[in-house]
Design a protein around this motif. Sequence first.
Motif, PDB file in Angstrom:
ATOM      1  N   ASP A  85      69.750 121.676 111.222  1.00 22.78           N
ATOM      2  CA  ASP A  85      69.478 123.113 111.288  1.00 22.78           C
ATOM      3  C   ASP A  85      69.505 123.649 112.713  1.00 22.78           C
ATOM      4  N   VAL A  86      68.724 123.054 113.583  1.00 25.12           N
ATOM      5  CA  VAL A  86      68.577 123.582 114.945  1.00 25.12           C
ATOM      6  C   VAL A  86      69.784 123.233 115.814  1.00 25.12           C
ATOM      7  N   ARG A  87      70.209 121.990 115.798  1.00 27.35           N
ATOM      8  CA  ARG A  87      71.316 121.535 116.646  1.00 27.35           C
ATOM      9  C   ARG A  87      72.588 122.367 116.470  1.00 27.35           C
ATOM     10  N   PRO A  88      73.037 122.629 115.231  1.00 27.63           N
ATOM     11  CA  PRO A  88      74.257 123.443 115.102  1.00 27.63           C
ATOM     12  C   PRO A  88      74.108 124.860 115.668  1.00 27.63           C
ATOM     13  N   ARG A  89      72.927 125.442 115.519  1.00 27.53           N
ATOM     14  CA  ARG A  89      72.721 126.796 116.057  1.00 27.53           C
ATOM     15  C   ARG A  89      72.704 126.785 117.580  1.00 27.53           C
ATOM     16  N   ILE A  90      72.131 125.751 118.176  1.00 27.91           N
ATOM     17  CA  ILE A  90      72.136 125.653 119.636  1.00 27.91           C
ATOM     18  C   ILE A  90      73.560 125.439 120.127  1.00 27.91           C
ATOM     19  N   ARG A  91      74.317 124.586 119.458  1.00 28.94           N
ATOM     20  CA  ARG A  91      75.718 124.366 119.843  1.00 28.94           C
ATOM     21  C   ARG A  91      76.515 125.654 119.738  1.00 28.94           C
ATOM     22  N   GLU A  92      76.217 126.455 118.719  1.00 26.22           N
ATOM     23  CA  GLU A  92      76.937 127.709 118.507  1.00 26.22           C
ATOM     24  C   GLU A  92      76.712 128.687 119.662  1.00 26.22           C
ATOM     25  N   ILE A  93      75.463 128.824 120.117  1.00 25.64           N
ATOM     26  CA  ILE A  93      75.207 129.783 121.190  1.00 25.64           C
ATOM     27  C   ILE A  93      75.581 129.243 122.565  1.00 25.64           C
ATOM     28  N   SER A  94      75.695 127.925 122.676  1.00 28.82           N
ATOM     29  CA  SER A  94      76.037 127.341 123.978  1.00 28.82           C
ATOM     30  C   SER A  94      77.530 127.108 124.122  1.00 28.82           C
ATOM     31  N   GLY A  95      78.320 127.630 123.211  1.00 27.54           N
ATOM     32  CA  GLY A  95      79.766 127.523 123.330  1.00 27.54           C
ATOM     33  C   GLY A  95      80.331 126.195 122.860  1.00 27.54           C
ATOM     34  N   GLY A  96      79.627 125.531 121.974  1.00 24.57           N
ATOM     35  CA  GLY A  96      80.136 124.258 121.449  1.00 24.57           C
ATOM     36  C   GLY A  96      79.541 123.069 122.150  1.00 24.57           C
ATOM     37  N   GLY A  97      79.683 123.016 123.456  1.00 25.88           N
ATOM     38  CA  GLY A  97      79.109 121.918 124.229  1.00 25.88           C
ATOM     39  C   GLY A  97      79.569 120.570 123.743  1.00 25.88           C
ATOM     40  N   SER A  98      78.715 119.617 123.872  1.00 25.64           N
ATOM     41  CA  SER A  98      78.998 118.248 123.456  1.00 25.64           C
ATOM     42  C   SER A  98      79.088 118.167 121.942  1.00 25.64           C
ATOM     43  N   ARG A  99      79.978 117.334 121.440  1.00 29.66           N
ATOM     44  CA  ARG A  99      80.148 117.189 119.997  1.00 29.66           C
ATOM     45  C   ARG A  99      79.051 116.330 119.376  1.00 29.66           C
ATOM     46  N   TRP A 100      78.243 115.651 120.176  1.00 25.16           N
ATOM     47  CA  TRP A 100      77.211 114.786 119.596  1.00 25.16           C
ATOM     48  C   TRP A 100      75.971 115.585 119.409  1.00 25.16           C
TER      49      TRP A 100
END
Length: 100
Positions: A85-100
């Motif tokens: 839940d949280v990790r995908p939303r953080i990746r979304e706002i941070s421009g993708g970032g690391s794939r892990w």
Amino acid sequence: MGGWVGQVIGVINVVVLVVSLGLEAWAFVHALLQKAEAFPAVETLQKGVWLALIGGTMLASLLFYAFGMLFAMIALIAALVYLLDVRPRIREISGGGSRW
């Protein structure tokens, strides 16, 4: 339970513990590496709360493993909520970032 059934159950419990600890460690490290500002931006708990929740339940599952799998399951649920839940939303706002 005795005999081979008890041994199989013991092996399954150890496998579940190892897999859950791996997921919990992954969630903890991911949360640790994120900027604190990312958490309020995705309307979730603060970074410190996630670290305490994941780290505390992970520690409890290790310390109290002899009492059953309850703490291991609680720790696994906390880690999975973060990772799914949280990790995908953080990746979304941070421009993708690391794939892990």
